[in-house]
Design a protein around this motif. Structure first.
Motif, PDB file in Angstrom:
ATOM      1  N   PRO A  71       0.811  -1.229   0.000  1.00  0.00           N
ATOM      2  CA  PRO A  71       0.000   0.000   0.000  1.00  0.00           C
ATOM      3  C   PRO A  71       0.841   1.275   0.000  1.00  0.00           C
ATOM      4  O   PRO A  71       0.495   2.253  -0.665  1.00  0.00           O
ATOM      5  CB  PRO A  71      -0.817  -0.123   1.285  1.00  0.00           C
ATOM      6  N   GLU A  72       1.971   1.245   0.727  1.00  0.00           N
ATOM      7  CA  GLU A  72       2.845   2.435   0.739  1.00  0.00           C
ATOM      8  C   GLU A  72       3.430   2.688  -0.637  1.00  0.00           C
ATOM      9  O   GLU A  72       3.554   3.841  -1.075  1.00  0.00           O
ATOM     10  CB  GLU A  72       3.984   2.254   1.755  1.00  0.00           C
ATOM     11  N   GLY A  73       3.780   1.594  -1.317  1.00  0.00           N
ATOM     12  CA  GLY A  73       4.319   1.733  -2.673  1.00  0.00           C
ATOM     13  C   GLY A  73       3.277   2.288  -3.631  1.00  0.00           C
ATOM     14  O   GLY A  73       3.599   3.122  -4.498  1.00  0.00           O
ATOM     15  N   LEU A  74       2.053   1.844  -3.471  1.00  0.00           N
ATOM     16  CA  LEU A  74       0.974   2.371  -4.320  1.00  0.00           C
ATOM     17  C   LEU A  74       0.744   3.851  -4.030  1.00  0.00           C
ATOM     18  O   LEU A  74       0.588   4.666  -4.956  1.00  0.00           O
ATOM     19  CB  LEU A  74      -0.313   1.562  -4.087  1.00  0.00           C
ATOM     20  N   ALA A  75       0.770   4.216  -2.759  1.00  0.00           N
ATOM     21  CA  ALA A  75       0.593   5.630  -2.403  1.00  0.00           C
ATOM     22  C   ALA A  75       1.696   6.479  -3.030  1.00  0.00           C
ATOM     23  O   ALA A  75       1.446   7.570  -3.574  1.00  0.00           O
ATOM     24  CB  ALA A  75       0.592   5.783  -0.878  1.00  0.00           C
ATOM     25  N   ARG A  76       2.916   5.952  -2.986  1.00  0.00           N
ATOM     26  CA  ARG A  76       4.048   6.674  -3.582  1.00  0.00           C
ATOM     27  C   ARG A  76       3.832   6.844  -5.077  1.00  0.00           C
ATOM     28  O   ARG A  76       4.042   7.915  -5.642  1.00  0.00           O
ATOM     29  CB  ARG A  76       5.344   5.876  -3.298  1.00  0.00           C
ATOM     30  N   TRP A  77       3.375   5.755  -5.724  1.00  0.00           N
ATOM     31  CA  TRP A  77       3.157   5.788  -7.181  1.00  0.00           C
ATOM     32  C   TRP A  77       2.082   6.813  -7.520  1.00  0.00           C
ATOM     33  O   TRP A  77       2.194   7.556  -8.504  1.00  0.00           O
ATOM     34  CB  TRP A  77       2.759   4.385  -7.662  1.00  0.00           C
ATOM     35  N   LEU A  78       1.032   6.890  -6.705  1.00  0.00           N
ATOM     36  CA  LEU A  78      -0.046   7.860  -6.965  1.00  0.00           C
ATOM     37  C   LEU A  78       0.487   9.290  -6.908  1.00  0.00           C
ATOM     38  O   LEU A  78       0.129  10.131  -7.738  1.00  0.00           O
ATOM     39  CB  LEU A  78      -1.172   7.692  -5.930  1.00  0.00           C
ATOM     40  N   ARG A  79       1.374   9.514  -5.947  1.00  0.00           N
ATOM     41  CA  ARG A  79       1.948  10.870  -5.829  1.00  0.00           C
ATOM     42  C   ARG A  79       2.868  11.157  -7.005  1.00  0.00           C
ATOM     43  O   ARG A  79       2.763  12.199  -7.649  1.00  0.00           O
ATOM     44  CB  ARG A  79       2.751  10.995  -4.526  1.00  0.00           C
ATOM     45  N   GLU A  80       3.760  10.218  -7.268  1.00  0.00           N
ATOM     46  CA  GLU A  80       4.778  10.442  -8.322  1.00  0.00           C
ATOM     47  C   GLU A  80       4.135  10.644  -9.690  1.00  0.00           C
ATOM     48  O   GLU A  80       4.609  11.429 -10.504  1.00  0.00           O
ATOM     49  CB  GLU A  80       5.739   9.245  -8.389  1.00  0.00           C
ATOM     50  N   ALA A  95      -8.479  -9.459  -2.857  1.00  0.00           N
ATOM     51  CA  ALA A  95      -8.781  -8.635  -1.678  1.00  0.00           C
ATOM     52  C   ALA A  95      -7.616  -7.757  -1.261  1.00  0.00           C
ATOM     53  O   ALA A  95      -7.820  -6.634  -0.779  1.00  0.00           O
ATOM     54  CB  ALA A  95      -9.200  -9.541  -0.519  1.00  0.00           C
ATOM     55  N   ALA A  96      -6.381  -8.248  -1.465  1.00  0.00           N
ATOM     56  CA  ALA A  96      -5.232  -7.492  -0.958  1.00  0.00           C
ATOM     57  C   ALA A  96      -5.070  -6.163  -1.691  1.00  0.00           C
ATOM     58  O   ALA A  96      -4.864  -5.120  -1.062  1.00  0.00           O
ATOM     59  CB  ALA A  96      -3.958  -8.329  -1.101  1.00  0.00           C
ATOM     60  N   ILE A  97      -5.197  -6.202  -3.012  1.00  0.00           N
ATOM     61  CA  ILE A  97      -4.996  -4.961  -3.769  1.00  0.00           C
ATOM     62  C   ILE A  97      -6.128  -3.968  -3.480  1.00  0.00           C
ATOM     63  O   ILE A  97      -5.902  -2.752  -3.441  1.00  0.00           O
ATOM     64  CB  ILE A  97      -4.846  -5.238  -5.291  1.00  0.00           C
ATOM     65  N   SER A  98      -7.339  -4.479  -3.246  1.00  0.00           N
ATOM     66  CA  SER A  98      -8.453  -3.575  -2.929  1.00  0.00           C
ATOM     67  C   SER A  98      -8.219  -2.877  -1.587  1.00  0.00           C
ATOM     68  O   SER A  98      -8.469  -1.674  -1.445  1.00  0.00           O
ATOM     69  CB  SER A  98      -9.781  -4.344  -2.901  1.00  0.00           C
ATOM     70  N   ALA A  99      -7.726  -3.650  -0.615  1.00  0.00           N
ATOM     71  CA  ALA A  99      -7.422  -3.039   0.687  1.00  0.00           C
ATOM     72  C   ALA A  99      -6.292  -2.031   0.530  1.00  0.00           C
ATOM     73  O   ALA A  99      -6.332  -0.932   1.113  1.00  0.00           O
ATOM     74  CB  ALA A  99      -7.042  -4.124   1.687  1.00  0.00           C
ATOM     75  N   GLY A 100      -5.290  -2.382  -0.276  1.00  0.00           N
ATOM     76  CA  GLY A 100      -4.166  -1.471  -0.505  1.00  0.00           C
ATOM     77  C   GLY A 100      -4.610  -0.190  -1.192  1.00  0.00           C
ATOM     78  O   GLY A 100      -4.134   0.904  -0.874  1.00  0.00           O
ATOM     79  N   ALA A 101      -5.547  -0.326  -2.140  1.00  0.00           N
ATOM     80  CA  ALA A 101      -6.045   0.856  -2.854  1.00  0.00           C
ATOM     81  C   ALA A 101      -6.800   1.774  -1.903  1.00  0.00           C
ATOM     82  O   ALA A 101      -6.665   3.007  -1.971  1.00  0.00           O
ATOM     83  CB  ALA A 101      -6.941   0.414  -4.005  1.00  0.00           C
TER      84      ALA A 101
END
Ligand SMILES: NC(=O)c1ccc[n+]([C@@H]2O[C@H](COP(=O)([O-])OP(=O)(O)OC[C@H]3O[C@@H](n4cnc5c(N)ncnc54)[C@H](OP(=O)(O)O)[C@@H]3O)[C@@H](O)[C@H]2O)c1
Length: 181
Positions: A71-80, A95-101
């Protein structure tokens, strides 16, 4: 580059359809009701795939492949990547990717829309045996029949590996690996 960057978390037919429709839209206001986004000029559509399938059917627009690193990596990607909105159009089993999103979108402060296919509902003449898990489904099978059409996807096959007395036809996008029923 158009103003509104939409990330579609994909891997489903619905995600491909959405990417096709979004890339064809020229008027962002057509989407206002869905995303709450206004006043931006055009769309940049990126679909993200997990990379499980060796030759995926690619959607319209841009495509990136592989996990984000949690999830932290996804958050970083959204910012970048200056993502303005996320659509979680992943499979209901994912389920994991949905929770991460959900985590990442909240952390970055971008709107998140979950595109969910309707579940099946019983019709006249149907006969359903609900199962709470794959292990529960495997435990129920011997009492239900001997020839099984199994559509869990290859990652769910191990739960059925011990049912040697039953005959299975397995539906899988990629060749499955042991342990197999
Ligand atoms: N499960 C199924 O039966 C099924 C059926 C049809 C299609 N699919 C598609 O296959 C993909 C993987 O399914 P799964 O059940 O393994 O998911 P999952 O258990 O929810 O995800 C496991 C990890 O895979 C990465 N991931 C999953 N979907 C991703 C995506 N769209 N883009 C980038 N990374 C993704 C993420 O890694 P990081 O944490 O490193 O970001 C996630 O933590 C999903 O995108 C789903 O839509 C799954």
């Amino acid at each position: 580059m158009p103003g509104t960057h939409i990330l579609i978390l994909g891997g489903t037919a619905e995600a491909r359809q959405l990417a096709a429709e979004l890339t064809e839209l020229t008027e962002p206001t057509e989407l206002t009701g869905l995303t709450g986004l206004t006043g931006l000029g055009g769309f940049r559509v990126t679909t993200s795939l997990a990379g499980r399938v060796s030759q995926p059917r690619l959607p319209a627009g841009e495509v990136r492949i592989g996990g984000f690193g949690g999830p932290e990596g996804l958050a970083r990607w959204l910012r970048e990547q200056s993502v303005d909105a996320v659509v979680d159009a992943t499979h209901p089993f994912a389920a994991a990717i949905s929770a991460g999103a959900a985590y990442a979108a909240a952390a970055v402060g971008v709107p998140l829309c979950a595109l969910r296919r309707p579940g099946w509902s019983a019709g006249p003449g149907d006969c359903w045996y609900p199962a709470a898990s794959l292990a529960d489904a495997a435990a129920q099978l011997p009492a239900l029949g001997r020839r099984i059409f199994l559509t869990t996807g290859r990652l769910g096959l191990a739960a059925f590996a011990d049912l040697g007395q039953l005959r299975f036809l397995v539906r899988s996008v990629e060749p499955p690996e042991p342990p197999l029923p």
